[in-house]
Write a protein that holds these residues in place. Sequence first.
Motif, PDB file in Angstrom:
ATOM      1  N   HIS A  82       3.907   7.979   9.629  1.00 57.29           N
ATOM      2  CA  HIS A  82       5.006   8.248   8.691  1.00 57.29           C
ATOM      3  C   HIS A  82       6.091   9.102   9.357  1.00 57.29           C
ATOM      4  O   HIS A  82       7.046   9.501   8.697  1.00 57.29           O
ATOM      5  CB  HIS A  82       4.541   8.943   7.399  1.00 57.29           C
ATOM      6  N   ARG A  95      -2.341  16.706  -3.829  1.00 61.06           N
ATOM      7  CA  ARG A  95      -3.499  15.910  -3.394  1.00 61.06           C
ATOM      8  C   ARG A  95      -4.728  16.686  -3.831  1.00 61.06           C
ATOM      9  O   ARG A  95      -4.966  17.809  -3.363  1.00 61.06           O
ATOM     10  CB  ARG A  95      -3.489  15.703  -1.887  1.00 61.06           C
ATOM     11  N   ASN A 134      -4.215   8.719   0.664  1.00 61.41           N
ATOM     12  CA  ASN A 134      -4.805   7.705  -0.236  1.00 61.41           C
ATOM     13  C   ASN A 134      -4.698   6.329   0.390  1.00 61.41           C
ATOM     14  O   ASN A 134      -3.793   6.068   1.179  1.00 61.41           O
ATOM     15  CB  ASN A 134      -4.131   7.752  -1.603  1.00 61.41           C
ATOM     16  N   GLU A 158       0.829  -1.214   0.000  1.00 59.88           N
ATOM     17  CA  GLU A 158       0.000   0.000   0.000  1.00 59.88           C
ATOM     18  C   GLU A 158       0.855   1.253   0.000  1.00 59.88           C
ATOM     19  O   GLU A 158       0.537   2.242  -0.638  1.00 59.88           O
ATOM     20  CB  GLU A 158      -0.925  -0.004   1.233  1.00 59.88           C
TER      21      GLU A 158
HETATM   22  C1  LIG Z   1     -12.993  18.986  10.730  1.00 58.53           C
HETATM   23  C2  LIG Z   1     -12.136  17.834  10.648  1.00 58.53           C
HETATM   24  C3  LIG Z   1     -10.669  18.040  11.000  1.00 58.53           C
HETATM   25  C4  LIG Z   1      -9.907  16.900  10.454  1.00 58.53           C
HETATM   26  C5  LIG Z   1      -8.440  17.000  10.583  1.00 58.53           C
HETATM   27  C6  LIG Z   1      -7.757  16.022   9.650  1.00 58.53           C
HETATM   28  C7  LIG Z   1      -7.172  14.863  10.375  1.00 58.53           C
HETATM   29  C8  LIG Z   1      -6.630  13.842   9.440  1.00 58.53           C
HETATM   30  C9  LIG Z   1      -6.802  12.508   9.976  1.00 58.53           C
HETATM   31  C10 LIG Z   1      -6.326  11.420   9.438  1.00 58.53           C
HETATM   32  C11 LIG Z   1      -5.614  11.380   8.158  1.00 58.53           C
HETATM   33  C12 LIG Z   1      -4.669  10.232   8.108  1.00 58.53           C
HETATM   34  C13 LIG Z   1      -4.507   9.726   6.718  1.00 58.53           C
HETATM   35  C14 LIG Z   1      -4.058   8.283   6.795  1.00 58.53           C
HETATM   36  C15 LIG Z   1      -4.343   7.534   5.536  1.00 58.53           C
HETATM   37  C16 LIG Z   1      -3.225   7.657   4.548  1.00 58.53           C
HETATM   38  C17 LIG Z   1      -2.538   6.361   4.302  1.00 58.53           C
HETATM   39  C18 LIG Z   1      -1.296   6.632   3.461  1.00 58.53           C
HETATM   40  O1  LIG Z   1      -0.299   7.087   3.972  1.00 58.53           O
HETATM   41  N1  LIG Z   1      -1.358   6.395   2.169  1.00 58.53           N
HETATM   42  C19 LIG Z   1      -0.326   6.715   1.211  1.00 58.53           C
HETATM   43  C20 LIG Z   1      -0.627   5.899  -0.012  1.00 58.53           C
HETATM   44  C21 LIG Z   1       0.275   6.189  -1.172  1.00 58.53           C
HETATM   45  C22 LIG Z   1      -0.208   6.912  -2.204  1.00 58.53           C
HETATM   46  C23 LIG Z   1       0.600   7.168  -3.306  1.00 58.53           C
HETATM   47  C24 LIG Z   1       1.899   6.694  -3.335  1.00 58.53           C
HETATM   48  O2  LIG Z   1       2.702   6.954  -4.394  1.00 58.53           O
HETATM   49  C25 LIG Z   1       2.377   5.959  -2.286  1.00 58.53           C
HETATM   50  C26 LIG Z   1       1.562   5.707  -1.178  1.00 58.53           C
HETATM   51  C27 LIG Z   1      -0.378   8.195   0.905  1.00 58.53           C
HETATM   52  O3  LIG Z   1       0.687   8.773   0.676  1.00 58.53           O
HETATM   53  O4  LIG Z   1      -1.450   8.786   0.840  1.00 58.53           O
END
Ligand SMILES: CCCCCCCC/C=C\CCCCCCCC(=O)N[C@@H](Cc1ccc(O)cc1)C(=O)O
Length: 478
Positions: A440, A339, A410, A166
């Motif tokens: 990370h 993004r 993602n 992933e």
């Molecule tokens: C009013 C609401 C306030 C909200 C505040 C926001 C809080 C954010 C909370 C959680 C976000 C955490 C995101 C985790 C999921 C991401 C998983 C991840 O790291 N995926 C990689 C996948 C990827 C994509 C593309 C690539 O070339 C390699 C890996 C990522 O980088 O997205």
Amino acid sequence: KGLGGQKHQRASQIPSQFSQGERVAMKEALKGAIHIPTVSFGPKELNTTALAEFGEYIRSVFPTVFKTSFVQHEVIGEYSHLFTVQGSDPSLQPYMLLAHSDVVPAPDEGWEVPPFSGLERDGFIHGRGTLDNKNSVMAILQALELLLLRNYIPRRSFFIALGHDEEISGHNGAQKIAALLQARGVQLAFIVDEGNFILDGFIPNLKKPFAIIAVTEKGAINLMLQVNTTPGHSSAPPKETSIGILAAAVSRLEQTPMPNMFGSGLLKTTLQELAHEFPFPTNIILSNLWLFGPLVSRLIERNYITNALVRTTTALTMFNAGVKVNVIPPVAQAIINFRVDPAQTVQEVLELVKNIVADNRVQFQVLSAFDPLPVSPSDHQALGYQLLRQTIRSVFPEVNIVAPGVCIGNTDSRHYANLTTGIYRFNPLYLNPQSFRSIHGINEKISVRAYETQVKFIFEFVQNADTDQEPVPHLHEL
Ligand SMILES: CCCCCCCC/C=C\CCCCCCCC(=O)N[C@@H](Cc1ccc(O)cc1)C(=O)O
Ligand SMILES: [Zn+2]
Ligand SMILES: [Zn+2]
């Protein structure tokens, strides 16, 4: 194989209580998983030895899962795992639980404990993968192991898909599993993956935690910018070099944020649902976004985390130029990771980028890109959303608000978009800004209690998915 005429054990008859011995075993199992360095380093660089070891490890700690007749296990793409749990009622559409076993690299520097030690200290298990995402891999299998040990037979079939790549886009794991299921003609009622949490402390003035189930995720673009100039002796440099031209271009991009899309997004709905949790006057402001929208959107973009919720973000992630200290560099390259906000498309963002750079000496190459994911339903009829909501209410009774939102990162779930219209990204864990930065980052950790609660959540969720869902009456029927 087969159910052998066994009777369905009614859901919610099995209480989500675990013995002291089971609680010790579940945390030890997670520690062991953290200890295996299943690192994805780069596009084709994975620790395959560790991934193979991880496959053996889950067999050893979840023996019941692997020996139960109605649980089929397949290895896909060499290191990913697909479990098919055959339910007793074939009329119910199956669902799928997703997680991934690979982790991002973790050099020792800055960590309080070595990142692959899985050490327990002060009630926390420390290490890379404790939040992203071995916690989910292990909690899903642990919950299933415990249900099976209690002779639970699911009514509704479900799949468990554990990707192994992933963190490098999921092309050999999730993408292959999705293709296989599509070839088998599988259609899913819904999918649950990582991606959002019960958020705590992200919004100033809001003391209470709230659960956000991400019903969409942002798109992404990896864009390479390149400038070529004639090389030569550094003692007589030209007025501009490839490095200078490129640096100016990327700086313009960094200094010119993409447009604020607050008005056109899901965030408005999320904030309206949160409104009555705030004290006066914030509750009034959030309930009247038609009037206060511009003010609220300016406040949101001030914080770098919430800023990601209102616009396409621009992150300069790689820069490469120069061959020797006294040579004018022939080539300079930079990679920018965007993004894409759900209210925009990849094409729209690329147009904006070219206009901002406005320099025809800069060449663009899209390395990879995909549009934001469709928005999954979150209404009363949306089975996956409502099951998550119901289970959040039962396992976290102190959480008053459950609202739909956007995942800013993602997930592997995007590869399954052809199999279902209901993709929900939610981890049943509390997350505060400090723990968000550890994902990370450094000092990633999970409390033993939080991990036990995650197992409990899945243990209840599977049973809730087997209950007959009450049809929600339409307004005119009330
Ligand atoms: C009013 C609401 C306030 C909200 C505040 C926001 C809080 C954010 C909370 C959680 C976000 C955490 C995101 C985790 C999921 C991401 C998983 C991840 O790291 N995926 C990689 C996948 C990827 C994509 C593309 C690539 O070339 C390699 C890996 C990522 O980088 O997205
Ligand atoms: Zn992850
Ligand atoms: Zn990750």
